[in-house]
Write a protein that holds these residues in place. Structure first.
Motif, PDB file in Angstrom:
ATOM      1  N   UNK A 241      42.778  44.706  50.963  1.00  0.00           N
ATOM      2  CA  UNK A 241      43.725  45.815  50.846  1.00  0.00           C
ATOM      3  C   UNK A 241      43.029  46.940  50.098  1.00  0.00           C
ATOM      4  N   UNK A 242      43.674  48.122  50.044  1.00  0.00           N
ATOM      5  CA  UNK A 242      43.046  49.264  49.371  1.00  0.00           C
ATOM      6  C   UNK A 242      43.232  49.230  47.862  1.00  0.00           C
ATOM      7  N   UNK A 243      43.971  48.267  47.351  1.00  0.00           N
ATOM      8  CA  UNK A 243      44.151  48.119  45.908  1.00  0.00           C
ATOM      9  C   UNK A 243      45.364  47.254  45.625  1.00  0.00           C
ATOM     10  N   UNK A 244      45.465  46.833  44.378  1.00  0.00           N
ATOM     11  CA  UNK A 244      46.609  46.050  43.920  1.00  0.00           C
ATOM     12  C   UNK A 244      47.246  46.756  42.742  1.00  0.00           C
ATOM     13  N   UNK A 249      52.696  41.920  47.108  1.00  0.00           N
ATOM     14  CA  UNK A 249      52.415  41.839  48.545  1.00  0.00           C
ATOM     15  C   UNK A 249      51.223  40.932  48.816  1.00  0.00           C
ATOM     16  N   UNK A 250      50.194  41.036  48.002  1.00  0.00           N
ATOM     17  CA  UNK A 250      49.016  40.203  48.208  1.00  0.00           C
ATOM     18  C   UNK A 250      49.320  38.736  47.946  1.00  0.00           C
ATOM     19  N   UNK A 274      43.153  44.372  35.695  1.00  0.00           N
ATOM     20  CA  UNK A 274      42.495  43.094  35.436  1.00  0.00           C
ATOM     21  C   UNK A 274      43.496  41.949  35.410  1.00  0.00           C
ATOM     22  N   UNK A 275      44.682  42.176  34.832  1.00  0.00           N
ATOM     23  CA  UNK A 275      45.655  41.083  34.738  1.00  0.00           C
ATOM     24  C   UNK A 275      46.200  40.690  36.107  1.00  0.00           C
ATOM     25  N   UNK A 276      46.308  41.658  37.038  1.00  0.00           N
ATOM     26  CA  UNK A 276      46.756  41.321  38.384  1.00  0.00           C
ATOM     27  C   UNK A 276      45.711  40.492  39.114  1.00  0.00           C
ATOM     28  N   UNK A 277      44.449  40.845  38.947  1.00  0.00           N
ATOM     29  CA  UNK A 277      43.379  40.047  39.555  1.00  0.00           C
ATOM     30  C   UNK A 277      43.418  38.606  39.047  1.00  0.00           C
ATOM     31  N   UNK A 288      37.778  39.185  44.406  1.00  0.00           N
ATOM     32  CA  UNK A 288      36.787  40.220  44.115  1.00  0.00           C
ATOM     33  C   UNK A 288      37.530  41.532  43.912  1.00  0.00           C
ATOM     34  N   UNK A 289      37.556  42.008  42.694  1.00  0.00           N
ATOM     35  CA  UNK A 289      38.113  43.316  42.353  1.00  0.00           C
ATOM     36  C   UNK A 289      36.945  44.200  41.922  1.00  0.00           C
TER      37      UNK A 289
END
Length: 331
Positions: A241-244, A249-250, A274-277, A288-289
């Protein structure tokens, strides 16, 4: 009583001890016609210590005014322009630091990391290079914004590209709240906590799911132009995706994709908190972020061009990647 020192030849004799002369009495100057002699053991020019004049110190700027001159000659140092004045003449990429903040204010945001989604995809692909040229690798992009990113990733890794469509199931009366999601392949994922909290019946869930399934089917038919979806069972799937932001959704996409039994799921995004990753790592096999800036605020702030991707662009990118794959196989 101190003894008087003998006079040095060529120099005038010191005045005799006594009271200081009156200011009105002229002081005797040495005779310029008499040559002066160096004192004993003179210091030669080469032995004299080298002294530099004191450096000129630039006065500090007034309180409340920012220093606007960039010290470009010193690596690692940047100017701290005032956000309302000096930054007006700077590009967005150069606006990385601003003037000192008052106590309690949040840290300033840096400039955008990416020119557009295509650039973000190329940056992300470099961090996925260990998955390149693997025949089992598949790239699935979340439309619509994830498709330009996924296109560049698929090109760099020499992998086929497809979309993985996820539609949120909004709770009745609270449509902004997700009670679940449906995804490509007829997969349905529900959030039991929301269903229980709002006392949502199975009939209500099915009604919302049927409505969203129609939109999902319409998009799949439009995007693929008759091509079948990629088979991901037993394959290594990179979900792009283009970002979180919150990652909801991811997370739904990963849960839905897991139902199709891929061998591995790699979540890859150009930018995210970072916390979402870390939260997504609990669901995926690899995350991979490429960038995890702080503070984050929103995905679009890290793109210079974040215009909405259209359905036509999605369809064209999928067709282009399919042609590229076909030409490689023919060659």
């Amino acid at each position: 009583m101190p003894t008087q020192q003998p006079p040095i030849p060529g120099l005038p004799s010191p005045p005799p001890p006594g009271p200081k002369p009156s200011p009105n009495v002229p002081v005797q100057e040495p005779d310029p016609r008499q040559p002066l002699q160096e004192p004993p053991n003179p210091v030669t020019p080469s032995e004299r210590p080298h002294r530099r004049p004191p450096p000129l110190v630039e006065p500090p700027p007034p309180v409340g005014r920012a220093t606007t001159e960039a010290r470009s000659s010193s690596p690692g140092m940047r100017a701290r322009p005032h956000p309302a004045s000096a930054t007006a003449s700077m590009s967005t990429f150069e606006q990385e630091e601003v003037a000192p903040r008052a106590h309690g204010q949040e840290a300033p945001m840096q400039g955008p990391e990416f020119q557009d989604r295509f650039m973000a995809g190329r940056v992300l692909a470099r961090q996925l290079a260990h998955h390149a040229h693997q025949p089992e690798t598949r790239v699935l992009a979340l439309p619509r914004g994830g498709v330009p990113v996924g296109y560049e990733v698929a090109r760099a890794l020499d992998a086929p590209l497809d979309v993985f469509i996820v539609r949120k199931l909004g709770a009745p009366g609270h449509e902004e709240l997700a009670m679940g999601a449906i995804a490509t392949g007829g997969i349905q994922v529900l959030n039991p906590e929301v269903l229980r909290e709002l006392d949502i019946s199975r009939e209500q869930v099915d009604a919302v799911a049927r409505r969203e399934a129609l939109e999902l089917m319409r998009r799949e038919s439009s995007y693929r132009s008759g091509r079948p979806p990629l088979d991901v069972q037993g394959r290594e799937v990179i979900l792009v995706d283009d970002g979180l932001a919150t990652g909801s959704t991811m997370r739904a996409a990963v849960a839905a994709l897991r139902e199709q039994q891929p061998a591995h799921i790699i979540v890859a995004v150009p930018v995210a908190p970072a916390e979402t990753c870390e939260e997504v790592e609990a669901l995926a096999d690899e995350v991979v972020c490429a960038r995890t800036p702080e503070p984050f605020y929103a995905v679009g702030l890290w793109y210079r061009n974040f215009e909405q991707t259209s359905d036509t662009e999605v369809r064209e990118l999928l067709e282009r990647r399919a042609r590229e794959q076909a030409s490689v196989h023919v060659a």
